[in-house]
Design an enzyme around this catalytic site. Structure first.
Site, PDB file in Angstrom:
ATOM      1  N   GLY A 238      -1.704-109.478  59.198  1.00 32.09           N
ATOM      2  CA  GLY A 238      -2.413-108.807  58.643  1.00 32.09           C
ATOM      3  C   GLY A 238      -2.841-108.235  57.739  1.00 32.09           C
ATOM      4  O   GLY A 238      -3.586-107.506  57.273  1.00 32.09           O
ATOM      5  N   GLU A 273       2.409-111.185  64.607  1.00 30.09           N
ATOM      6  CA  GLU A 273       2.425-112.814  63.875  1.00 30.09           C
ATOM      7  C   GLU A 273       2.093-112.487  61.966  1.00 30.09           C
ATOM      8  O   GLU A 273       1.572-112.648  60.990  1.00 30.09           O
ATOM      9  CB  GLU A 273       1.292-113.665  63.588  1.00 30.09           C
ATOM     10  CG  GLU A 273       1.052-114.445  65.544  1.00 30.09           C
ATOM     11  CD  GLU A 273      -0.202-114.957  65.895  1.00 30.09           C
ATOM     12  OE1 GLU A 273      -1.218-114.367  65.247  1.00 30.09           O
ATOM     13  OE2 GLU A 273      -0.082-115.095  66.538  1.00 30.09           O
ATOM     14  N   PRO A 274       3.185-111.722  61.240  1.00 27.01           N
ATOM     15  CA  PRO A 274       3.118-111.844  59.859  1.00 27.01           C
ATOM     16  C   PRO A 274       3.276-112.004  58.928  1.00 27.01           C
ATOM     17  O   PRO A 274       4.031-112.947  59.012  1.00 27.01           O
ATOM     18  CB  PRO A 274       4.007-110.168  59.595  1.00 27.01           C
ATOM     19  CG  PRO A 274       5.122-110.513  60.434  1.00 27.01           C
ATOM     20  CD  PRO A 274       4.426-111.547  61.777  1.00 27.01           C
ATOM     21  N   GLY A 275       2.491-112.449  58.248  1.00 27.40           N
ATOM     22  CA  GLY A 275       2.625-113.090  56.908  1.00 27.40           C
ATOM     23  C   GLY A 275       2.581-113.334  55.772  1.00 27.40           C
ATOM     24  O   GLY A 275       4.055-112.825  55.006  1.00 27.40           O
ATOM     25  N   ARG A 276       1.942-112.950  55.131  1.00 34.75           N
ATOM     26  CA  ARG A 276       1.576-112.180  53.414  1.00 34.75           C
ATOM     27  C   ARG A 276       2.013-110.822  53.790  1.00 34.75           C
ATOM     28  O   ARG A 276       2.995-110.736  52.669  1.00 34.75           O
ATOM     29  CB  ARG A 276      -0.158-111.560  53.222  1.00 34.75           C
ATOM     30  CG  ARG A 276      -0.081-110.765  52.321  1.00 34.75           C
ATOM     31  CD  ARG A 276      -1.732-110.262  52.295  1.00 34.75           C
ATOM     32  NE  ARG A 276      -2.620-110.786  52.611  1.00 34.75           N
ATOM     33  CZ  ARG A 276      -3.553-111.972  52.093  1.00 34.75           C
ATOM     34  NH1 ARG A 276      -3.617-112.581  51.202  1.00 34.75           N
ATOM     35  NH2 ARG A 276      -4.596-112.217  52.588  1.00 34.75           N
ATOM     36  N   ARG A 312      -6.498-117.524  44.523  1.00 34.18           N
ATOM     37  CA  ARG A 312      -6.617-116.536  45.065  1.00 34.18           C
ATOM     38  C   ARG A 312      -7.699-115.916  43.633  1.00 34.18           C
ATOM     39  O   ARG A 312      -8.413-114.821  44.184  1.00 34.18           O
ATOM     40  CB  ARG A 312      -5.645-115.409  45.939  1.00 34.18           C
ATOM     41  CG  ARG A 312      -4.531-115.584  46.037  1.00 34.18           C
ATOM     42  CD  ARG A 312      -3.559-114.044  47.468  1.00 34.18           C
ATOM     43  NE  ARG A 312      -4.068-114.377  47.659  1.00 34.18           N
ATOM     44  CZ  ARG A 312      -4.786-112.954  47.657  1.00 34.18           C
ATOM     45  NH1 ARG A 312      -3.758-112.456  45.935  1.00 34.18           N
ATOM     46  NH2 ARG A 312      -5.642-112.027  48.181  1.00 34.18           N
ATOM     47  N   CYS A 342     -10.508-127.413  34.150  1.00 36.09           N
ATOM     48  CA  CYS A 342     -11.876-127.572  33.304  1.00 36.09           C
ATOM     49  C   CYS A 342     -12.981-126.856  34.535  1.00 36.09           C
ATOM     50  O   CYS A 342     -14.008-127.743  35.370  1.00 36.09           O
ATOM     51  CB  CYS A 342     -12.141-129.061  33.499  1.00 36.09           C
ATOM     52  SG  CYS A 342     -11.781-129.659  32.240  1.00 36.09           S
ATOM     53  N   TYR A 371       0.168-117.036  50.221  1.00 38.18           N
ATOM     54  CA  TYR A 371      -1.090-117.835  49.809  1.00 38.18           C
ATOM     55  C   TYR A 371      -1.036-118.270  48.194  1.00 38.18           C
ATOM     56  O   TYR A 371      -2.254-118.537  47.732  1.00 38.18           O
ATOM     57  CB  TYR A 371      -2.722-117.204  50.716  1.00 38.18           C
ATOM     58  CG  TYR A 371      -2.074-116.847  51.711  1.00 38.18           C
ATOM     59  CD1 TYR A 371      -2.309-118.076  52.803  1.00 38.18           C
ATOM     60  CD2 TYR A 371      -2.375-115.473  51.681  1.00 38.18           C
ATOM     61  CE1 TYR A 371      -2.193-117.214  54.212  1.00 38.18           C
ATOM     62  CE2 TYR A 371      -1.860-115.663  54.121  1.00 38.18           C
ATOM     63  CZ  TYR A 371      -2.529-115.795  54.466  1.00 38.18           C
ATOM     64  OH  TYR A 371      -1.617-115.761  55.612  1.00 38.18           O
TER      65      TYR A 371
HETATM   66  C1  PLP Z   1      -3.233-116.113  58.782  1.00 37.42           C
HETATM   67  C2  PLP Z   1      -3.287-115.298  59.778  1.00 37.42           C
HETATM   68  C3  PLP Z   1      -1.822-114.570  60.036  1.00 37.42           C
HETATM   69  C4  PLP Z   1      -1.469-114.039  59.462  1.00 37.42           C
HETATM   70  O1  PLP Z   1      -2.301-113.613  57.853  1.00 37.42           O
HETATM   71  P1  PLP Z   1      -1.224-112.572  57.111  1.00 37.42           P
HETATM   72  O2  PLP Z   1      -2.333-111.735  56.677  1.00 37.42           O
HETATM   73  O3  PLP Z   1      -0.551-113.530  56.502  1.00 37.42           O
HETATM   74  O4  PLP Z   1      -0.365-110.954  57.384  1.00 37.42           O
HETATM   75  C5  PLP Z   1      -1.253-114.495  61.370  1.00 37.42           C
HETATM   76  N1  PLP Z   1      -1.950-114.838  63.222  1.00 37.42           N
HETATM   77  C6  PLP Z   1      -3.086-116.059  62.468  1.00 37.42           C
HETATM   78  C7  PLP Z   1      -3.505-116.499  64.368  1.00 37.42           C
HETATM   79  C8  PLP Z   1      -4.217-116.442  61.389  1.00 37.42           C
HETATM   80  O5  PLP Z   1      -4.224-116.981  61.313  1.00 37.42           O
END
Ligand code: PLP
Length: 413
Positions: A238, A273-276, A312, A342, A371
């Site tokens: 997050g 759990e980092p993604g972004r 986005r 369209c 994303y």
């Molecule tokens: C989407 C998600 C993440 C990653 O979130 P980011 O904002 O991309 O870091 C981590 N854990 C869970 C459970 C998620 O659904």
């Protein structure tokens, strides 16, 4: 490492983006392996010296080449579907460092994950606890489980990416979670080993995360006092990134440090759990200007990237910086950048000041590594964009542009 102009051309690592556009066409996603490693290592370093596992959230960008970069770094993975586990295994990741999150896991996905021996499941409801127990029993295994607590903390972000409030569909309300733990602990084929939370995405301030961690750690103490063998806390992802010049975000080091202090004193393993924050800034979407058009005094540039490539802006009114790939001294103009789809909602940027654009100009849409492609669709029967991975002085196609044959694969008359 950054995207920056070198000799007037936007470049990343040792590669000039015009070369990629010439070789692969547009629209094309470009990802910098070096920047991805840098971000992953920042998490790894911030947690060094305490038990930890950095589980990259696959949904942010699930390209195999991206996953392989992270697997080689020793990353674990946070998955939300069986398909994501399939990708992780193909990319060389290890199931033993995978956590399975998500509010709607299907029995066949659970079975697949149990058979491969994932580290643990982040479980979100009583009904899921029961299915997990049944499927584990059928497989003759004991599944390790953390319950996802909804700590009722406001992450102060867009309503679509807020997950930690009572009104969201995610997690189990913190006020009733001890009963849910007792229920899970009573299942013969489950072992309750953790507590997880994830309160939202694109958080630009770490104080909501810290507040959530405090609540989670307080909960762990109660659960341990009641005899549950809790050995890890999963703090979710997050952390926000800078989409706009001048926006302030905590560094990975600072954000992790704030949470680390609270967890370290418990002796528990910290899972993040980092993604972004690992992939967003490592990626750009290259696009070309197709046409210029003036409607009722408003200037439009129609570009070849659309909402099906990058949703986005349409979905969240998100802002992405956009720069010409060739540094330009043309006089500025105010322009809406829109795609060929369209829908009036098909826009990438509104009222943006850019050097005067002409057909054929190449643009980079920044901070598109998370994303972006993962949320792409084939709407309007548009093939999905190519994806390219830059590593040092070289680049390679990590996913081919979809062909028209790809569009109809699996369909029949
Ligand atoms: C989407 C998600 C993440 C990653 O979130 P980011 O904002 O991309 O870091 C981590 N854990 C869970 C459970 C998620 O659904």
């Amino acid at each position: 490492m950054h995207y920056e102009y070198r000799q007037g051309r936007l470049s990343v690592e040792g590669v000039d983006l015009t070369e990629i556009a010439e070789a692969c066409g547009t629209p094309t996603y470009v990802y910098s392996a070096g920047m991805i490693r840098e971000r992953y290592r920042a998490y790894d370093a911030a947690l060094a010296g305490m038990p930890n596992q950095v589980c990259y959230a696959v949904k942010a960008n699930s390209n195999l080449a991206v996953l392989a970069v992270l697997a080689q770094e020793g990353a674990g993975f946070d998955i939300v579907s069986g398909g994501e586990l399939f990708r992780v295994l193909k990319a060389g990741g290890h199931a033993a460092s995978v956590v399975f999150s998500g509010v709607g896991k299907k029995p066949d996905e659970i079975r697949y994950a149990i058979e491969h021996g994932v580290h643990s499941f982040n479980c979100e409801s009583y009904a899921e606890i029961e299915v997990l127990n049944r499927v584990a029993g059928e497989a003759g295994k004991i599944a390790h489980v953390a319950l996802r607590v909804n700590p009722d903390v406001n992450p102060v972000t867009h309503e679509y990416i807020s997950t930690g409030l009572k009104e969201n569909k995610f997690g189990i309300d913190i006020s009733v979670i001890e009963a849910a733990y007792a229920h899970a602990a009573a299942q013969p084929h489950l072992k309750v080993t953790g507590v997880s939370c994830h309160i939202g995405s694109q958080m630009l301030d770490s104080s909501p995360m810290v507040e959530a961690v405090e609540r989670v750690v307080a909960l762990v103490r109660k659960l341990q006092a009641s005899g549950l063998p809790i050995d890890h806390v999963d703090l979710g992802g997050g952390l926000g990134v800078k989409y706009r010049e001048g926006e302030q975000t905590p560094s990975i080091a600072a954000a992790v440090q704030a949470m680390r202090q609270i967890v370290e004193q418990t002796g528990l393993k910290a899972v993040v759990e980092p993604g972004r924050s690992i992939v967003a800034e490592a990626g750009v979407l290259l696009t070309s200007v197709l046409y210029r058009k003036n409607n009722g005094g408003k200037e439009f540039a129609i570009i070849d990237a659309a909402m099906n490539d990058l949703i986005r802006p349409s979905l969240y009114k998100a802002f992405h910086e956009i720069t010409p790939v060739l540094e330009s001294t043309a006089p500025p103009m105010e322009v809406d950048l829109v795609g060929p789809v369209c829908e009036s909602g098909d826009w990438i940027a509104k009222s943006r000041t850019l050097p005067t654009l002409n057909s054929g100009d190449l643009l980079a849409i920044h901070t598109a590594g998370a994303y972006g492609f993962g949320m792409a669709s084939n709407y309007n029967s548009r093939g999905r964009a190519a994806e390219v991975l830059v590593d040092g002085d070289t680049f390679r196609v990590a996913r081919q542009r979809e062909s028209w044959d790809d569009l109809v694969r699996g369909e029949s008359l």
